[in-house]
Design a protein around this motif. Structure first.
Motif, PDB file in Angstrom:
ATOM      1  N   GLY A   1       0.800  -1.212   0.000  1.00 38.44           N
ATOM      2  CA  GLY A   1       0.000   0.000   0.000  1.00 38.44           C
ATOM      3  C   GLY A   1       0.832   1.260   0.000  1.00 38.44           C
ATOM      4  O   GLY A   1       0.566   2.199   0.753  1.00 38.44           O
ATOM      5  N   ILE A   2       1.835   1.328  -0.845  1.00 43.67           N
ATOM      6  CA  ILE A   2       2.696   2.511  -0.946  1.00 43.67           C
ATOM      7  C   ILE A   2       2.192   3.376  -2.099  1.00 43.67           C
ATOM      8  O   ILE A   2       2.055   2.904  -3.241  1.00 43.67           O
ATOM      9  CB  ILE A   2       4.154   2.112  -1.177  1.00 43.67           C
ATOM     10  N   MET A   3       1.883   4.637  -1.804  1.00 41.35           N
ATOM     11  CA  MET A   3       1.375   5.539  -2.826  1.00 41.35           C
ATOM     12  C   MET A   3       2.374   5.687  -3.973  1.00 41.35           C
ATOM     13  O   MET A   3       3.559   5.868  -3.741  1.00 41.35           O
ATOM     14  CB  MET A   3       1.044   6.899  -2.209  1.00 41.35           C
ATOM     15  N   GLY A   4       1.874   5.578  -5.191  1.00 43.84           N
ATOM     16  CA  GLY A   4       2.708   5.661  -6.384  1.00 43.84           C
ATOM     17  C   GLY A   4       3.133   4.315  -6.930  1.00 43.84           C
ATOM     18  O   GLY A   4       3.591   4.235  -8.076  1.00 43.84           O
ATOM     19  N   ASN A   5       2.995   3.255  -6.127  1.00 46.44           N
ATOM     20  CA  ASN A   5       3.363   1.921  -6.590  1.00 46.44           C
ATOM     21  C   ASN A   5       2.264   1.308  -7.451  1.00 46.44           C
ATOM     22  O   ASN A   5       1.087   1.633  -7.301  1.00 46.44           O
ATOM     23  CB  ASN A   5       3.630   0.997  -5.398  1.00 46.44           C
ATOM     24  N   ALA A   6       2.665   0.405  -8.335  1.00 45.12           N
ATOM     25  CA  ALA A   6       1.716  -0.371  -9.140  1.00 45.12           C
ATOM     26  C   ALA A   6       1.559  -1.748  -8.507  1.00 45.12           C
ATOM     27  O   ALA A   6       2.529  -2.337  -8.010  1.00 45.12           O
ATOM     28  CB  ALA A   6       2.216  -0.500 -10.573  1.00 45.12           C
ATOM     29  N   TYR A   7       0.333  -2.270  -8.531  1.00 47.41           N
ATOM     30  CA  TYR A   7       0.040  -3.566  -7.928  1.00 47.41           C
ATOM     31  C   TYR A   7      -0.670  -4.445  -8.942  1.00 47.41           C
ATOM     32  O   TYR A   7      -1.384  -3.963  -9.821  1.00 47.41           O
ATOM     33  CB  TYR A   7      -0.821  -3.390  -6.668  1.00 47.41           C
ATOM     34  N   VAL A   8      -0.469  -5.741  -8.794  1.00 47.48           N
ATOM     35  CA  VAL A   8      -1.066  -6.702  -9.712  1.00 47.48           C
ATOM     36  C   VAL A   8      -1.901  -7.695  -8.913  1.00 47.48           C
ATOM     37  O   VAL A   8      -1.516  -8.113  -7.816  1.00 47.48           O
ATOM     38  CB  VAL A   8       0.013  -7.437 -10.540  1.00 47.48           C
ATOM     39  N   LEU A   9      -3.066  -8.027  -9.451  1.00 46.38           N
ATOM     40  CA  LEU A   9      -3.940  -9.046  -8.880  1.00 46.38           C
ATOM     41  C   LEU A   9      -3.859 -10.286  -9.759  1.00 46.38           C
ATOM     42  O   LEU A   9      -4.053 -10.204 -10.976  1.00 46.38           O
ATOM     43  CB  LEU A   9      -5.380  -8.539  -8.833  1.00 46.38           C
ATOM     44  N   ASN A  10      -3.549 -11.435  -9.168  1.00 47.61           N
ATOM     45  CA  ASN A  10      -3.522 -12.706  -9.887  1.00 47.61           C
ATOM     46  C   ASN A  10      -4.610 -13.616  -9.338  1.00 47.61           C
ATOM     47  O   ASN A  10      -4.737 -13.768  -8.116  1.00 47.61           O
ATOM     48  CB  ASN A  10      -2.164 -13.390  -9.743  1.00 47.61           C
ATOM     49  N   ILE A  11      -5.399 -14.207 -10.226  1.00 50.69           N
ATOM     50  CA  ILE A  11      -6.495 -15.082  -9.842  1.00 50.69           C
ATOM     51  C   ILE A  11      -6.349 -16.407 -10.573  1.00 50.69           C
ATOM     52  O   ILE A  11      -6.140 -16.429 -11.791  1.00 50.69           O
ATOM     53  CB  ILE A  11      -7.859 -14.459 -10.203  1.00 50.69           C
ATOM     54  N   LYS A  12      -6.472 -17.506  -9.832  1.00 49.82           N
ATOM     55  CA  LYS A  12      -6.534 -18.834 -10.420  1.00 49.82           C
ATOM     56  C   LYS A  12      -7.885 -19.434 -10.063  1.00 49.82           C
ATOM     57  O   LYS A  12      -8.226 -19.545  -8.881  1.00 49.82           O
ATOM     58  CB  LYS A  12      -5.405 -19.721  -9.892  1.00 49.82           C
ATOM     59  N   PHE A  13      -8.670 -19.812 -11.098  1.00 49.17           N
ATOM     60  CA  PHE A  13     -10.018 -20.317 -10.841  1.00 49.17           C
ATOM     61  C   PHE A  13     -10.434 -21.279 -11.941  1.00 49.17           C
ATOM     62  O   PHE A  13     -10.439 -20.917 -13.123  1.00 49.17           O
ATOM     63  CB  PHE A  13     -11.013 -19.158 -10.758  1.00 49.17           C
ATOM     64  N   GLU A  14     -10.752 -22.488 -11.539  1.00 45.16           N
ATOM     65  CA  GLU A  14     -11.245 -23.528 -12.453  1.00 45.16           C
ATOM     66  C   GLU A  14     -10.377 -23.664 -13.693  1.00 45.16           C
ATOM     67  O   GLU A  14     -10.864 -23.687 -14.829  1.00 45.16           O
ATOM     68  CB  GLU A  14     -12.709 -23.259 -12.831  1.00 45.16           C
ATOM     69  N   GLY A  15      -9.058 -23.741 -13.478  1.00 39.85           N
ATOM     70  CA  GLY A  15      -8.122 -23.986 -14.566  1.00 39.85           C
ATOM     71  C   GLY A  15      -7.759 -22.771 -15.395  1.00 39.85           C
ATOM     72  O   GLY A  15      -6.970 -22.880 -16.323  1.00 39.85           O
ATOM     73  N   GLU A  16      -8.321 -21.619 -15.063  1.00 41.30           N
ATOM     74  CA  GLU A  16      -8.009 -20.387 -15.781  1.00 41.30           C
ATOM     75  C   GLU A  16      -7.232 -19.447 -14.867  1.00 41.30           C
ATOM     76  O   GLU A  16      -7.379 -19.487 -13.640  1.00 41.30           O
ATOM     77  CB  GLU A  16      -9.288 -19.693 -16.265  1.00 41.30           C
ATOM     78  N   GLU A  17      -6.380 -18.616 -15.483  1.00 45.02           N
ATOM     79  CA  GLU A  17      -5.624 -17.629 -14.723  1.00 45.02           C
ATOM     80  C   GLU A  17      -5.927 -16.230 -15.264  1.00 45.02           C
ATOM     81  O   GLU A  17      -5.961 -16.010 -16.474  1.00 45.02           O
ATOM     82  CB  GLU A  17      -4.115 -17.904 -14.813  1.00 45.02           C
ATOM     83  N   TYR A  18      -6.152 -15.303 -14.321  1.00 46.93           N
ATOM     84  CA  TYR A  18      -6.506 -13.928 -14.671  1.00 46.93           C
ATOM     85  C   TYR A  18      -5.554 -12.968 -13.973  1.00 46.93           C
ATOM     86  O   TYR A  18      -4.953 -13.290 -12.939  1.00 46.93           O
ATOM     87  CB  TYR A  18      -7.942 -13.618 -14.234  1.00 46.93           C
ATOM     88  N   GLU A  19      -5.445 -11.760 -14.528  1.00 46.31           N
ATOM     89  CA  GLU A  19      -4.603 -10.756 -13.898  1.00 46.31           C
ATOM     90  C   GLU A  19      -5.168  -9.366 -14.155  1.00 46.31           C
ATOM     91  O   GLU A  19      -5.926  -9.134 -15.101  1.00 46.31           O
ATOM     92  CB  GLU A  19      -3.160 -10.832 -14.404  1.00 46.31           C
ATOM     93  N   SER A  20      -4.802  -8.442 -13.262  1.00 48.07           N
ATOM     94  CA  SER A  20      -5.203  -7.054 -13.414  1.00 48.07           C
ATOM     95  C   SER A  20      -4.156  -6.185 -12.735  1.00 48.07           C
ATOM     96  O   SER A  20      -3.461  -6.631 -11.816  1.00 48.07           O
ATOM     97  CB  SER A  20      -6.583  -6.818 -12.786  1.00 48.07           C
ATOM     98  N   PHE A  21      -4.053  -4.928 -13.181  1.00 47.64           N
ATOM     99  CA  PHE A  21      -3.048  -4.016 -12.660  1.00 47.64           C
ATOM    100  C   PHE A  21      -3.711  -2.720 -12.181  1.00 47.64           C
ATOM    101  O   PHE A  21      -4.720  -2.282 -12.728  1.00 47.64           O
ATOM    102  CB  PHE A  21      -2.012  -3.677 -13.740  1.00 47.64           C
TER     103      PHE A  21
END
Length: 202
Positions: free
Chosen positions: A15-35
């Motif tokens: 939670g550092i201001m100015g940093n970029a973060y990524v969300l990784n999700i694994k669900f039912e054999g699929e992988e997702y990401e968001s920034f």
């Protein structure tokens, strides 16, 4: 559900201001990401209240009571976007019409680094407050992509009446890593810094 980050001894602060973060999700054999980039935010200078007599607005009778007022400025520099959340006695005003968004200090570019305009402040009080109520205001630095997403979502949730426009799907920023897969995700990932201030009506 709620997801809590449990840092290990070697983990960097989260939670550092100015940093970029990524969300990784694994669900039912699929992988997702968001920034998402966590924008910085200015503190609320002051939060106070004012008494208003009973009045009639657009044919509706608004009972007498207290409304919130606030001094706070948009962060000067690049374009910023905010979500204002108001609470009465710990209860969040969460109706679609209560969603209070700002682009810089208004509703679009050209208001950089100044006090938030009156309509934004007015919307901090969807209802009149009473004596001994507690009020809390939070400001989230949501960034422009989330601002556009939430604006569209609000339009869809309040799109009623004789002149309603055809419904459309709101976008998502959660992508399937397998571009050949036909499975898609819905939802939105956002990181935000927050500032808050509370007051008791007395």
């Amino acid at each position: 559900g709620d997801y809590e980050w449990q840092p290990g001894p070697a983990d960097l602060p989260f939670g550092i201001m100015g940093n970029a973060y990524v969300l990784n999700i694994k669900f039912e054999g699929e992988e997702y990401e968001s920034f998402s980039v966590m924008d910085s935010i200015q503190p609320i200078d002051s939060l106070f209240y004012e008494f208003r007599e009973q009045e009639i607005v657009a044919g509706d009778t608004i009972k007498e009571g207290y409304v919130l007022n606030m001094f706070a400025k948009d962060k000067k520099g690049k374009a910023n976007a905010y979500w204002f959340k108001s609470y009465r006695n710990g209860k969040f005003f969460n109706k679609p019409g209560d969603m209070n968004l700002a682009y810089d200090a208004a509703f679009g570019p050209g208001s950089d680094g100044v006090q938030f305009i009156t309509p934004i402040i007015f919307n901090l009080s969807p209802e009149r407050f009473s004596l001994n109520d507690t009020a809390l205001v939070e400001i989230y630095s949501i960034g422009l992509p989330t601002y556009y997403y939430m604006s569209l979502a609000q339009q869809q949730m309040t799109n009623t009446g004789l002149f309603a426009t055809p419904a459309t799907n709101v976008p998502t920023n959660i992508q399937n890593k397998n571009r050949d897969s036909k499975i898609r995700a819905v939802g939105w990932f956002c990181t935000a810094s927050v500032t808050r201030k509370g007051v008791r009506i007395k």
